[in-house]
Design a protein around this motif. Structure first.
Motif, short mmCIF file in Angstrom:
data_model
loop_
_atom_site.label_atom_id
_atom_site.label_comp_id
_atom_site.label_asym_id
_atom_site.label_seq_id
_atom_site.Cartn_x
_atom_site.Cartn_y
_atom_site.Cartn_z
N PRO A 49 1.92 -6.49 12.86
CA PRO A 49 1.20 -7.75 12.64
C PRO A 49 -0.28 -7.48 12.39
O PRO A 49 -0.88 -6.60 13.00
CB PRO A 49 1.41 -8.52 13.95
N VAL A 50 -0.86 -8.26 11.48
CA VAL A 50 -2.25 -8.08 11.11
C VAL A 50 -3.10 -9.14 11.81
O VAL A 50 -2.81 -10.32 11.75
CB VAL A 50 -2.42 -8.20 9.57
N ASN A 51 -4.12 -8.71 12.49
CA ASN A 51 -5.05 -9.61 13.15
C ASN A 51 -5.78 -10.43 12.10
O ASN A 51 -6.22 -9.91 11.07
CB ASN A 51 -6.05 -8.80 13.97
N GLN A 52 -5.92 -11.75 12.33
CA GLN A 52 -6.55 -12.62 11.36
C GLN A 52 -8.00 -12.22 11.10
O GLN A 52 -8.54 -12.43 10.02
CB GLN A 52 -6.50 -14.07 11.83
N ASN A 53 -8.64 -11.67 12.14
CA ASN A 53 -10.04 -11.27 11.99
C ASN A 53 -10.20 -9.84 11.49
O ASN A 53 -11.29 -9.37 11.26
CB ASN A 53 -10.77 -11.40 13.34
N HIS A 54 -9.07 -9.13 11.35
CA HIS A 54 -9.14 -7.74 10.90
C HIS A 54 -7.93 -7.45 10.03
O HIS A 54 -6.82 -7.31 10.52
CB HIS A 54 -9.17 -6.78 12.09
N GLN A 55 -8.14 -7.42 8.74
CA GLN A 55 -7.05 -7.17 7.80
C GLN A 55 -6.89 -5.66 7.57
O GLN A 55 -7.86 -4.97 7.25
CB GLN A 55 -7.33 -7.85 6.45
N GLU A 56 -5.68 -5.18 7.75
CA GLU A 56 -5.41 -3.75 7.58
C GLU A 56 -5.40 -3.39 6.09
O GLU A 56 -4.77 -4.07 5.28
CB GLU A 56 -4.06 -3.39 8.20
N ILE A 57 -6.11 -2.37 5.72
CA ILE A 57 -6.23 -1.95 4.34
C ILE A 57 -5.74 -0.51 4.20
O ILE A 57 -6.14 0.36 4.96
CB ILE A 57 -7.69 -2.04 3.85
N GLN A 58 -4.85 -0.27 3.20
CA GLN A 58 -4.37 1.07 2.95
C GLN A 58 -5.48 1.89 2.30
O GLN A 58 -6.16 1.43 1.37
CB GLN A 58 -3.16 1.05 2.02
N THR A 59 -5.72 3.08 2.81
CA THR A 59 -6.82 3.90 2.29
C THR A 59 -6.35 5.21 1.69
O THR A 59 -7.15 5.91 1.09
CB THR A 59 -7.82 4.23 3.42
N ASP A 60 -5.08 5.55 1.84
CA ASP A 60 -4.63 6.85 1.33
C ASP A 60 -3.14 6.80 1.04
O ASP A 60 -2.42 5.88 1.45
CB ASP A 60 -4.93 7.95 2.34
N MET A 61 -2.68 7.81 0.30
CA MET A 61 -1.27 7.90 -0.09
C MET A 61 -0.98 9.34 -0.48
O MET A 61 -1.86 10.07 -0.92
CB MET A 61 -1.00 6.97 -1.28
N ALA A 62 0.26 9.76 -0.29
CA ALA A 62 0.68 11.07 -0.76
C ALA A 62 0.56 11.12 -2.28
O ALA A 62 0.95 10.19 -2.99
CB ALA A 62 2.10 11.36 -0.33
N PHE A 63 -0.02 12.17 -2.80
CA PHE A 63 -0.24 12.28 -4.24
C PHE A 63 1.08 12.22 -5.01
O PHE A 63 1.16 11.61 -6.08
CB PHE A 63 -0.97 13.58 -4.56
N LEU A 64 2.12 12.81 -4.45
CA LEU A 64 3.43 12.80 -5.11
C LEU A 64 3.96 11.37 -5.23
O LEU A 64 4.54 10.99 -6.24
CB LEU A 64 4.41 13.67 -4.33
N GLU A 65 3.73 10.57 -4.20
CA GLU A 65 4.19 9.18 -4.25
C GLU A 65 3.39 8.39 -5.29
O GLU A 65 3.95 7.56 -6.00
CB GLU A 65 4.04 8.52 -2.88
N LEU A 66 2.10 8.66 -5.39
CA LEU A 66 1.28 7.98 -6.40
C LEU A 66 1.76 8.32 -7.81
O LEU A 66 1.87 7.43 -8.67
CB LEU A 66 -0.18 8.38 -6.24
N ILE A 67 2.09 9.58 -8.05
CA ILE A 67 2.59 9.99 -9.36
C ILE A 67 3.89 9.26 -9.69
O ILE A 67 4.07 8.74 -10.80
CB ILE A 67 2.81 11.52 -9.41
N ASN A 68 4.80 9.20 -8.74
CA ASN A 68 6.09 8.55 -9.00
C ASN A 68 5.91 7.06 -9.29
O ASN A 68 6.59 6.50 -10.15
CB ASN A 68 7.02 8.74 -7.80
N ARG A 69 5.00 6.42 -8.58
CA ARG A 69 4.76 5.00 -8.84
C ARG A 69 4.14 4.80 -10.22
O ARG A 69 4.47 3.84 -10.94
CB ARG A 69 3.85 4.42 -7.77
N ARG A 70 3.23 5.69 -10.58
CA ARG A 70 2.63 5.59 -11.90
C ARG A 70 3.66 5.83 -13.00
O ARG A 70 3.69 5.12 -14.02
CB ARG A 70 1.49 6.61 -12.02
N LEU A 71 4.53 6.81 -12.81
CA LEU A 71 5.58 7.08 -13.79
C LEU A 71 6.53 5.91 -13.93
O LEU A 71 6.97 5.58 -15.04
CB LEU A 71 6.35 8.35 -13.40
N ASP A 72 6.87 5.27 -12.82
CA ASP A 72 7.73 4.09 -12.88
C ASP A 72 7.06 2.98 -13.70
O ASP A 72 7.72 2.28 -14.48
CB ASP A 72 8.03 3.58 -11.47
N HIS A 73 5.76 2.83 -13.52
CA HIS A 73 5.01 1.81 -14.26
C HIS A 73 4.98 2.13 -15.76
O HIS A 73 5.20 1.26 -16.61
CB HIS A 73 3.59 1.70 -13.70
#
Length: 377
Positions: A49-73
């Protein structure tokens, strides 16, 4: 569980959930990869659950996962050829950074990679990889997977630009003369529409309007990867070619040009449109005794021919299907009339012609000196 081993690298997971693809870095054992996959699935199904006063933001990702998502796109929004190019280049990135998080990839490492690639291939290819790699990180930034792009402010390597070879209409005609009738029709359609070869390969009989004498061509080379149509008027020659082929067509085949080939993926013979006839032009150019060129230079040649005949640039732009006028100008390899006029003016005001200059530059004969007597006293 979709866990598998990559020889020499380790175990990893790769699964799709709600249309999104998720991959991992490499693990030493299969058990570790399975536990990591189970934890990732649980995290996705039951997010914290995300606190209303503090929104969780993704700051990193495995490079391999980023490549696969880009290739899918890319596969979903761009042409098959562009996807294959991306996939080919991505394999080199995975060898280099496949086990890292995106935040662990630094600018210095990418610059070092470019220098190595420029030695292995060419500087132009290394610059192309930088463009694709930059687009991959920008894809992650745009979707909030990562915060920064390590390729920002990296300059392209200097290259020696050369003038592209554009065949003359005479050389194109020589190639057409040695082609068999079916191949000649194929090449004439490419030449008379000034289309990309992928557009002609995609052409179906539904795209040919004999009543209005127009052809509808489709391309994905537009912003967003949308399949965009444009209409091209038929020349008389093109109308005759397509009418003749339409009369003898196979009604079960929707394509204007198709072939039967053996598919290694399916393990059987299949029928379908052409994808890329790489060997055809090399063989025809050799047979015709002309310098080798492929299909795309015919597009440049057609645009240059129209420019020489003073066809307005806007008309050429619409025929080629360019959104940007400056892109069309790249295709015009003819020397414009204004440039010739400018050089004529320069020649007129710069002085004498070559012959008179040579006459003036010849040394004058020296007058003979008279011998004088010197009196000695």
């Amino acid at each position: 569980m979709s866990v598998y081993l990559r020889k020499g690298r380790g175990w990893m997971y790769d699964f799709v959930l709600k249309g999104e693809r998720y991959t991992s870095n490499y693990y030493k054992t299969k058990a570790e990869a399975k536990r990591a996959e189970a934890a990732r699935r649980e995290e996705l199904k039951n997010p914290r659950p995300v606190n209303q006063n503090h929104q969780e933001i993704q700051t990193d990702m495995a490079f391999l996962e980023l490549i696969n998502r880009r290739l899918d796109h890319v596969k979903a929004y761009n042409s098959e050829r562009h996807y294959k190019e991306y996939l080919y280049l991505a394999r080199y990135w995975v060898k280099r950074w496949g086990e890292r998080q995106c935040s662990e990839i630094k600018r210095e490492g990418i610059e070092s990679f470019m220098v190595e690639r420029s030695s292995a291939v060419t500087k132009s290819t290394a610059n192309k990889e930088l463009r694709y790699l930059r687009a991959t990180f920008n894809h992650g930034k745009k979707r909030g997977y990562i915060l920064s792009n390590p390729t920002d402010n990296i300059d392209f390597l200097p290259v020696e630009k050369i003038i592209k070879y554009v065949p003359t209409q005479e050389d194109i005609n020589k190639v057409l003369a040695v082609a068999d009738p079916a191949d000649r029709d194929y090449l004439l359609v490419i030449r008379d529409t000034m289309a990309r070869v992928s557009e002609v390969n995609r052409l179906t009989w539904d795209d040919v309007d004999f009543t209005s004498r127009r052809i509808t061509l489709y391309t994905r080379k537009k912003k967003g990867g949308h399949l965009t149509p444009r209409k091209i008027p038929m020349t008389k020659r093109l109308y005759n070619i397509l009418s003749r082929n339409h009369a003898k067509r196979d009604p079960d085949k929707p394509w204007v040009f198709w072939h039967r080939y053996y598919s290694t993926k399916q393990g059987c013979w299949v029928e379908g449109p052409y994808k890329d006839r790489k060997k055809l032009m090399r063989w025809l150019c050799k047979k015709a005794g002309v310098r080798y060129f492929r299909y795309h230079p015919m597009r440049h040649s057609g645009a240059s021919t129209l420019d020489q005949e003073r066809v307005p640039l806007g008309d050429i732009q619409r025929i080629l299907g360019h959104e940007n006028r400056t892109t069309t100008e790249i295709y015009l390899h003819s020397l414009g009339g204004t440039e010739r006029d400018a050089m004529d003016v320069f020649e007129r005001v710069s002085g004498d012609d070559e012959i008179s200059f040579e006459k003036k530059s010849q040394p004058k004969s020296q007058p003979k000196r008279k011998n004088r007597l010197r009196l000695v006293t």
